[in-house]
Write a protein that holds these residues in place. Structure first.
Motif, short mmCIF file in Angstrom:
data_model
loop_
_atom_site.label_atom_id
_atom_site.label_comp_id
_atom_site.label_asym_id
_atom_site.label_seq_id
_atom_site.Cartn_x
_atom_site.Cartn_y
_atom_site.Cartn_z
N SER A 190 90.63 -8.76 -43.07
CA SER A 190 91.69 -9.58 -43.27
C SER A 190 91.78 -11.07 -42.51
O SER A 190 91.98 -11.94 -43.14
CB SER A 190 93.09 -8.94 -43.44
N TRP A 191 91.46 -10.76 -41.44
CA TRP A 191 91.44 -11.90 -40.38
C TRP A 191 90.08 -12.42 -40.15
O TRP A 191 90.02 -13.51 -39.50
CB TRP A 191 92.31 -11.46 -39.12
N ARG A 192 88.92 -11.58 -39.87
CA ARG A 192 87.77 -12.01 -39.71
C ARG A 192 86.59 -11.03 -40.13
O ARG A 192 86.85 -9.47 -40.30
CB ARG A 192 87.59 -12.18 -38.18
N GLU A 193 85.68 -11.28 -40.74
CA GLU A 193 84.54 -10.33 -41.10
C GLU A 193 84.17 -9.55 -39.91
O GLU A 193 84.28 -9.81 -38.86
CB GLU A 193 83.33 -11.17 -41.51
N ASP A 194 83.64 -8.18 -40.34
CA ASP A 194 83.15 -7.32 -39.16
C ASP A 194 84.22 -6.96 -38.36
O ASP A 194 83.75 -6.65 -37.03
CB ASP A 194 81.78 -7.72 -38.61
#
Length: 309
Positions: free
Chosen positions: A295-299
């Motif tokens: 939701s806030w950053r990939e991986d």
């Protein structure tokens, strides 16, 4: 040099001209005394520095040794300082302010206090606090926080207007700068504070805010859920890390949880917050679950920790 940097340099130089004029620092004699600003500063440092030598003074004040020597001779002539040989080197001397020198310093300090009082007295209480906060920020930025004293940091737990909004802003800013989180994370924090404020129960909820001269620099919160407490919003401004403040805030929260009789305390964090995870683990928290969270950053992996009280 780009235009933005040129403008910033111009602003700083303009402020320097303004402030030296306000305090009369360009006058030959400061505070209507017979001493210059440099001389007053030398006397102040002699009084403050333990085992003060002329060499140490020259290094601290970045002052020419010959100029400093003339100032010291003037002080000796007026009986304001005295020299005592150091036990390690018979050629070196420690410098001490005499009683006459201390009386002169007290007089100058009183004049300086009166000058600053007259400067800030017309301001409102909020303006005075903002002025001090901004001056403290200037000093901390230019010294990289080296002058921060732990005893100057206060921690309160009364929730005031604007607290939640400012903490939300800090979360959005710091997590973007340090972990490249998207603005969705700031929205998540804002939503969590909305729920906290609308359902706030002082019997099981609490928010601690660390302040440095009135500026919020860190926080941690506890939200009650029956016999379980949730640890939330644990954050420190980068300039105030490494001095034990995080440990103190965490201890405040855990002590409160024990005091209120919670059986468990849990928290959610992410796998990239390694320093915080190490602190939780050391305090006794155990990882009980994990899941992917893009939701806030990939991986990104969301982790849940829990501790039995």
């Amino acid at each position: 040099m780009n235009n933005k940097l040129k403008n910033e340099i111009g602003t700083i130089r303009s402020f320097n001209r303004f402030y030296t004029n306000v305090l009369g620092l360009l006058d030959q004699h400061i505070l209507e005394s017979t001493f210059s600003l440099s001389e007053v500063r030398v006397l102040h440092e002699i009084e403050k520095i333990e085992k003060c030598t002329s060499k140490k003074l020259s290094e601290i004040l970045c002052m020419d040794a010959g100029y400093l020597s003339r100032i010291l001779k003037k002080f000796e002539k007026y009986g304001m300082i005295e020299k005592r040989r150091t036990p390690e080197d018979a050629r070196a001397y420690f410098l001490y302010v005499t009683q006459i020198g201390k009386e002169k310093m007290n007089e100058l300090n009183a004049c300086s206090d009166e000058q600053i009082f007259n400067l800030i007295h017309p301001l409102t209480e909020e303006e005075q606090s903002r002025l001090v906060r901004n001056m403290t920020s200037i000093e901390n930025i230019l010294t990289e926080g080296k002058r921060i004293k732990f005893e100057d940091i206060t921690i309160r737990h009364d929730v005031r207007a604007g607290d939640a909004g400012y903490i939300t802003y800090l979360h959005g800013l710091i997590y973007k700068q340090e972990y490249n989180y998207s603005i969705a994370f700031e929205g998540y924090v804002a939503q969590s504070f909305c729920e906290f404020l609308l359902n706030y129960n002082p019997n099981c909820d609490r928010l601690w805010l660390a302040e440095y001269y009135g500026e919020v620099i860190g926080c941690i919160g506890v939200v009650g859920h029956g016999d379980r407490a949730q640890l939330r919003w644990f954050l420190l401004h980068p300039n105030y890390r490494g001095i034990g403040l995080g440990k103190r805030l965490l201890n405040c929260a855990l002590s409160y949880c024990r005091e209120k009789g919670f059986k468990f305390v849990f928290l959610d964090t992410t796998n990239d917050l390694e320093t915080a995870i190490a602190m939780y683990t050391k305090a006794g928290f155990i990882k009980v679950a994990e899941k992917k969270n893009n939701s806030w950053r990939e991986d990104l992996t969301e982790l849940e920790f829990e501790m039995q009280l």
